[in-house]
Design an enzyme around this catalytic site. Structure first.
Site, short mmCIF file in Angstrom:
data_model
loop_
_atom_site.label_atom_id
_atom_site.label_comp_id
_atom_site.label_asym_id
_atom_site.label_seq_id
_atom_site.Cartn_x
_atom_site.Cartn_y
_atom_site.Cartn_z
N CYS A 59 4.52 3.42 -7.97
CA CYS A 59 4.81 3.32 -9.42
C CYS A 59 5.58 4.55 -9.88
CB CYS A 59 3.51 3.23 -10.23
SG CYS A 59 2.50 1.80 -9.85
N CYS B 234 -0.71 5.70 -8.72
CA CYS B 234 0.01 4.83 -7.79
C CYS B 234 1.36 5.45 -7.42
CB CYS B 234 0.16 3.45 -8.44
SG CYS B 234 1.57 2.46 -7.93
#
Ligand SMILES: [Zn+2]
Length: 145
Positions: A72, A69
């Site tokens: 993230c 991600c």
């Protein structure tokens, strides 16, 4: 003199009793003798998550994330900075939802990154989407009063 606080060691998961007045003075673990706070989030497994959630007298702020991600990854340095600013009043942890899928589904994590703030074993706030360090700190403090 206030009652000692229970602080779970990030290294050996022992439950320490630390007088509130000593919390900010680099307390170390009575069992493994390593620092209880290192201004850094710790990686949580299912077992250590439960321990930090249930046995800590301080709040627990968890970053649910995954290695694939992008947002993230982008938020990771901000979360480290937030740990420097929020410890020792708050313990910061990270849950890799790729590895700890049971935790992700138990807490109904639908998008990542998601920050969840716990106190006394209960979730008190949740926020999806990446944030900067100052916003993380402001958000956490707003919900902890
Ligand atoms: Zn320890």
């Amino acid at each position: 003199m206030s009652d000692p606080l229970h602080i779970v060691c990030p290294h050996c998961q022992a439950v320490n009793r630390v007088p509130a007045a000593r919390l900010g003075r680099d307390p170390s673990c009575g069992q493994c003798h390593r620092p209880l706070f290192e201004a850094h989030p710790l990686e949580l497994s299912q077992a250590s998550f439960a321990k930090h959630l249930e046995r800590n007298d301080i709040a627990l702020l968890v970053d649910f994330w995954a290695p694939w991600c992008g947002p993230c990854q982008a938020m990771a340095p901000a979360f480290v900075q937030a740990a420097q600013l929020l410890e020792p009043g708050v313990r910061l942890g990270k849950v890799n939802t790729e590895v700890e899928q049971a935790l992700g589904s138990r807490y109904g994590i639908r998008s990542i990154p998601t920050l969840a703030l716990f106190r006394g074993g209960r979730e008190v706030a949740r926020q999806a989407g990446a944030m900067g360090a100052q916003d993380i700190v402001r958000w956490a403090r707003a919900h902890l009063g």
